[in-house]
Design a protein around this motif. Structure first.
Motif, PDB file in Angstrom:
ATOM      1  N   ALA A  29       0.856  -1.188   0.000  1.00  0.00           N
ATOM      2  CA  ALA A  29       0.000   0.000   0.000  1.00  0.00           C
ATOM      3  C   ALA A  29       0.891   1.237   0.000  1.00  0.00           C
ATOM      4  O   ALA A  29       1.657   1.456   0.934  1.00  0.00           O
ATOM      5  CB  ALA A  29      -0.913   0.002   1.215  1.00  0.00           C
ATOM      6  N   ARG A  42      -3.143   5.193   1.571  1.00  0.00           N
ATOM      7  CA  ARG A  42      -4.283   4.523   2.202  1.00  0.00           C
ATOM      8  C   ARG A  42      -5.310   5.549   2.666  1.00  0.00           C
ATOM      9  O   ARG A  42      -4.998   6.712   2.866  1.00  0.00           O
ATOM     10  CB  ARG A  42      -3.809   3.655   3.352  1.00  0.00           C
ATOM     11  N   ASP A  43      -6.540   5.053   2.838  1.00  0.00           N
ATOM     12  CA  ASP A  43      -7.623   5.877   3.351  1.00  0.00           C
ATOM     13  C   ASP A  43      -8.549   4.975   4.147  1.00  0.00           C
ATOM     14  O   ASP A  43      -9.012   3.958   3.623  1.00  0.00           O
ATOM     15  CB  ASP A  43      -8.375   6.549   2.195  1.00  0.00           C
ATOM     16  N   ASN A  96      -7.903   1.243   4.048  1.00  0.00           N
ATOM     17  CA  ASN A  96      -7.877   0.580   2.750  1.00  0.00           C
ATOM     18  C   ASN A  96      -6.788   1.182   1.865  1.00  0.00           C
ATOM     19  O   ASN A  96      -6.525   2.379   1.927  1.00  0.00           O
ATOM     20  CB  ASN A  96      -9.233   0.718   2.049  1.00  0.00           C
ATOM     21  N   ALA A  97      -6.181   0.321   1.049  1.00  0.00           N
ATOM     22  CA  ALA A  97      -5.129   0.764   0.131  1.00  0.00           C
ATOM     23  C   ALA A  97      -5.761   1.481  -1.057  1.00  0.00           C
ATOM     24  O   ALA A  97      -6.586   0.903  -1.758  1.00  0.00           O
ATOM     25  CB  ALA A  97      -4.326  -0.432  -0.353  1.00  0.00           C
ATOM     26  N   THR A  98      -5.392   2.743  -1.267  1.00  0.00           N
ATOM     27  CA  THR A  98      -5.929   3.499  -2.401  1.00  0.00           C
ATOM     28  C   THR A  98      -4.949   3.563  -3.566  1.00  0.00           C
ATOM     29  O   THR A  98      -5.364   3.692  -4.708  1.00  0.00           O
ATOM     30  CB  THR A  98      -6.325   4.924  -1.984  1.00  0.00           C
ATOM     31  N   ALA A 139      -5.010  -2.050   3.755  1.00  0.00           N
ATOM     32  CA  ALA A 139      -3.750  -1.312   3.617  1.00  0.00           C
ATOM     33  C   ALA A 139      -2.586  -2.093   4.209  1.00  0.00           C
ATOM     34  O   ALA A 139      -1.445  -1.876   3.852  1.00  0.00           O
ATOM     35  CB  ALA A 139      -3.854   0.073   4.256  1.00  0.00           C
TER      36      ALA A 139
END
Length: 84
Positions: free
Chosen positions: A21, A24-25, A28-30, A81
């Motif tokens: 990752a 992340r946000d 969660n991995a963005t 993430a």
């Protein structure tokens, strides 16, 4: 004359997908970085990570460097993430 470009979709099983990752946000991995064959894939290709029937990540490869692709899914990622 216009240039014709082709993109392909690459799918991975979330259980076996190895990634890092980059951004992340909310856990969660963005943006992810993952190994890829540069001879087969290129920026603009679509990446889909599936967990069973559910899409956990759907993004576009923005760049490929040194055998690693970078793809982003800024709004819909459900990919953790932190990789176990």
């Amino acid at each position: 004359m216009s240039e014709v470009s082709f993109c392909q979709t690459i799918s991975y099983n979330a259980d076996k997908f190895e990634y890092e990752a980059v951004e992340r946000d909310n856990g969660n991995a963005t943006i992810i970085k993952f190994p890829i064959d540069q001879k087969l894939y290129s920026p603009g290709d679509v990446v889909v990570v599936l967990s069973g029937d559910e899409i956990t990540f759907h993004g576009i490869i923005g760049k490929i460097e040194d055998g690693y692709a970078f793809a982003s899914d800024p709004k819909g990622s459900l990919l953790p993430a932190t990789v176990q």
